[in-house]
Scaffold this active site. Structure first.
Site, PDB file in Angstrom:
ATOM      1  N   GLU A  74      30.495  -3.181  16.306  1.00  0.00           N
ATOM      2  CA  GLU A  74      30.582  -2.764  15.045  1.00  0.00           C
ATOM      3  C   GLU A  74      29.948  -3.450  13.881  1.00  0.00           C
ATOM      4  O   GLU A  74      29.330  -2.908  12.861  1.00  0.00           O
ATOM      5  CB  GLU A  74      32.245  -2.577  14.653  1.00  0.00           C
ATOM      6  CG  GLU A  74      32.724  -1.902  15.509  1.00  0.00           C
ATOM      7  CD  GLU A  74      32.734  -0.351  14.967  1.00  0.00           C
ATOM      8  OE1 GLU A  74      31.816   0.060  14.061  1.00  0.00           O
ATOM      9  OE2 GLU A  74      33.340   0.405  15.600  1.00  0.00           O
ATOM     10  N   GLU A 112      32.065   2.804   8.215  1.00  0.00           N
ATOM     11  CA  GLU A 112      31.816   2.142   9.279  1.00  0.00           C
ATOM     12  C   GLU A 112      31.931   0.526   9.115  1.00  0.00           C
ATOM     13  O   GLU A 112      32.500  -0.066   9.788  1.00  0.00           O
ATOM     14  CB  GLU A 112      30.427   2.505   9.942  1.00  0.00           C
ATOM     15  CG  GLU A 112      30.291   3.702  10.660  1.00  0.00           C
ATOM     16  CD  GLU A 112      31.069   3.683  12.040  1.00  0.00           C
ATOM     17  OE1 GLU A 112      31.491   2.643  12.571  1.00  0.00           O
ATOM     18  OE2 GLU A 112      31.606   4.852  12.533  1.00  0.00           O
ATOM     19  N   HIS A 115      35.162  -1.214   9.849  1.00  0.00           N
ATOM     20  CA  HIS A 115      35.407  -1.324  11.208  1.00  0.00           C
ATOM     21  C   HIS A 115      35.339  -2.837  11.717  1.00  0.00           C
ATOM     22  O   HIS A 115      36.205  -3.407  12.087  1.00  0.00           O
ATOM     23  CB  HIS A 115      34.811  -0.339  12.084  1.00  0.00           C
ATOM     24  CG  HIS A 115      35.023   0.971  11.847  1.00  0.00           C
ATOM     25  ND1 HIS A 115      34.438   1.999  12.437  1.00  0.00           N
ATOM     26  CD2 HIS A 115      35.981   1.373  10.692  1.00  0.00           C
ATOM     27  CE1 HIS A 115      34.782   3.295  11.887  1.00  0.00           C
ATOM     28  NE2 HIS A 115      35.663   2.898  11.098  1.00  0.00           N
ATOM     29  N   THR A 168      33.178   5.921  20.964  1.00  0.00           N
ATOM     30  CA  THR A 168      33.789   4.846  20.144  1.00  0.00           C
ATOM     31  C   THR A 168      35.241   5.400  19.756  1.00  0.00           C
ATOM     32  O   THR A 168      36.346   4.576  19.788  1.00  0.00           O
ATOM     33  CB  THR A 168      33.108   4.272  18.839  1.00  0.00           C
ATOM     34  OG1 THR A 168      32.698   5.245  18.045  1.00  0.00           O
ATOM     35  CG2 THR A 168      31.942   3.480  19.312  1.00  0.00           C
ATOM     36  N   ASP A 197      38.693   7.205  12.116  1.00  0.00           N
ATOM     37  CA  ASP A 197      37.308   7.462  11.809  1.00  0.00           C
ATOM     38  C   ASP A 197      36.411   7.853  12.323  1.00  0.00           C
ATOM     39  O   ASP A 197      35.388   8.963  12.330  1.00  0.00           O
ATOM     40  CB  ASP A 197      36.920   6.105  11.015  1.00  0.00           C
ATOM     41  CG  ASP A 197      37.458   5.767   9.638  1.00  0.00           C
ATOM     42  OD1 ASP A 197      38.357   6.221   9.196  1.00  0.00           O
ATOM     43  OD2 ASP A 197      37.273   4.531   9.166  1.00  0.00           O
TER      44      ASP A 197
HETATM   45 FE   LIG Z   1      31.055   5.267  14.579  1.00  0.00          FE
HETATM   46 FE   LIG Z   2      32.877   2.093  14.164  1.00  0.00          FE
END
Ligand SMILES: [Fe+2]
Ligand SMILES: [Fe+2]
Length: 473
Positions: A74, A112, A115, A168, A197
């Site tokens: 990530e 993102e 994360h 993911t 998400d």
């Molecule tokens: Fe993603």
């Molecule tokens: Fe992610």
């Protein structure tokens, strides 16, 4: 990409505006990492950190290897944004372009970004991993980039991201489930929230590919078949920590062993997407080549499953080798005891799943003292490579509140002994360094006889005779 194809993405701008951007969440409605973490401003901060550490203690080291690898993946987000911006027809031309494709890329990146941020802070506070090694791995990975073989083609890009977001979604969902199974509800919530998400992003990307199938079935099916022939790579496939040349392979093996993301999942995702995009039913607008690509893609999940079954059978037949793979992300320690003439008297390696840097230093020291007691040496000089720990002993006080219980234990253990602790750089004692590395690799051994030592270490000890107990982590 040809000007005609570029034109397709231009003509889809208002579609993207209405159908893609709706899957972004307004910032004010988004969760933030701090919602799930101890509150630094609170009086109870220390208590909350203790609780966090307490609730993850049943989770095995291998789980933390997987979680660390997921976090590193990530954290390499700058790479993924760059890759998206390499795509003709959809890239952000200015850095603040108002085209819906560019708006999506930036806002997706921003979502993102939370994360890696959340997992990073969680892992830091857990004390279960060697953060410096993990941070080095992130820096190496961003420096290396990735090679998804998009060839600047957005068809490839959107197919890959559809696949990857679903992958993911599955893997964060599985780390959530494992955390729950081991009694860590908070971590389960963290991983589950991230998974949600990913699901939202998957919905947006699969919608784009659905639209591409509708607008340009031939090019889209060729892109899908082409990407599957290249075999989709996990974005962190160039992972390196400065030590292990096969780090990604080892990480991925751990991921599979824990069942967080397997070949079956890969086949399952493809099956899902083929169904989602109605690939089997595509009829109009396909050339002969397009039809061959369609057959290839539709038959692929079954072929992958069959190959997987065969390899499972082979493993069953020939047995499976499970090895404790060394991960620099997990702590270990070790030490060697020698007499005044430099002759070997004893050694130990310890694998510490739990620990901050300083905790591990102290733990290794504790194990060293125990070894001296066991072998009846009451007067020793200890070399430690931690300046902080040496200073604590010099002033008789540990400055880290969360180590106080353990500090008292160490002092207790040293009662009746004449111990002097001195600082020595890690490089200064090769034998202790060697033992600490074995500890990092999962080894927990006490050596009382010289001939029991690994061969290579015997050689190092013969050369390196300093006559001290040296502790390393
Ligand atoms: Fe993603
Ligand atoms: Fe992610």
């Amino acid at each position: 990409m040809s000007p005609q194809k570029m034109e397709i993405f231009k003509s889809l701008e208002s579609w993207a505006e209405q159908n893609m951007l709706m899957h972004l969440k307004p910032v004010e409605k988004c969760w933030q990492p701090s919602d799930f973490l101890p509150e630094t401003e609170s009086e109870e901060f220390h208590e909350q950190v203790k609780e966090l550490r307490e609730s993850c203690k049943e989770l095995p080291d291998e789980y933390f290897v997987v979680l660390a690898g997921d976090m590193i993946t990530e954290e390499a987000l700058p790479t993924y944004q760059s890759v998206m911006n390499s795509l003709d027809g959809v890239r952000d031309e200015t850095g603040a372009s108002l085209s819906p494709w560019a708006v999506w890329i930036r806002a997706w990146t921003a979502e993102e970004n939370r994360h890696g941020d959340l997992l990073n802070k969680y892992l830091y506070l857990s004390g279960r991993v060697d953060m410096k090694q993990i941070e080095k791995t992130i820096q190496y990975l961003i420096g290396s980039g990735m090679d998804p073989k998009f060839e600047n083609n957005p068809y490839n890009g959107f197919i890959y991201t559809s696949f990857q977001e679903r992958a993911t979604f599955i893997s964060h969902g599985n780390t959530a489930k494992l955390a729950k199974d081991h009694g860590d509800v908070k971590l389960a919530q963290i991983c589950g929230t991230i998974a949600a998400d990913e699901k939202r992003h998957e919905i947006a990307y699969t919608k784009v590919v659905e639209k591409l199938f509708e607008t340009d079935p031939e090019e889209t099916i060729l892109a899908l078949a082409g990407m599957m022939k290249k075999k989709l790579k996990i974005p962190s496939h160039l992972m390196y920590d400065g030590q292990d040349d096969n780090l990604f392979k080892h990480y991925y093996a751990a991921v599979q062993r824990l069942g967080v993301y397997t070949v079956k999942d890969y086949a399952g995702i493809l099956e899902f997407l083929v169904g989602r995009w109605n690939v089997e039913k595509l009829e109009s607008g396909l050339s002969g080549e397009g039809r061959r690509a369609q057959d290839f893609v539709c038959g692929l999940p079954l072929r992958i499953r069959k190959l997987e079954e065969k390899s499972m059978e082979r493993t069953k037949k020939h047995g499976c080798i499970t090895s404790t793979v060394p991960f620099s992300w997990i702590f270990g320690g070790g030490g060697i005891l020698r007499d005044a003439n430099g002759y070997f008297k004893g050694a130990f390696t310890s694998h510490y799943g739990i620990g901050s840097n300083n905790r591990v230093e102290l733990k290794a020291l504790f194990d060293g003292i125990r070894l001296c007691k066991r072998l009846s040496y009451s007067s020793v000089i200890i070399e430690s490579d931690s300046k902080i720990v040496v200073d604590w002993f010099r002033v008789g006080k540990c400055t880290l509140w969360y180590l106080w219980d353990f500090w008292d234990e160490c002092i207790q253990e040293m009662q009746g002994m004449n111990v002097q602790i001195v600082h020595q750089y890690r490089e200064g004692n090769q034998a202790a360094d060697f033992l600490a590395k074995l500890g990092e690799r999962g080894s927990n051994v006490i050596y009382e006889e010289f001939h029991e030592l690994p061969r290579l270490l015997q050689g190092i000890v013969r050369i390196d005779r300093s006559g001290l107990l040296a502790i390393r982590h």
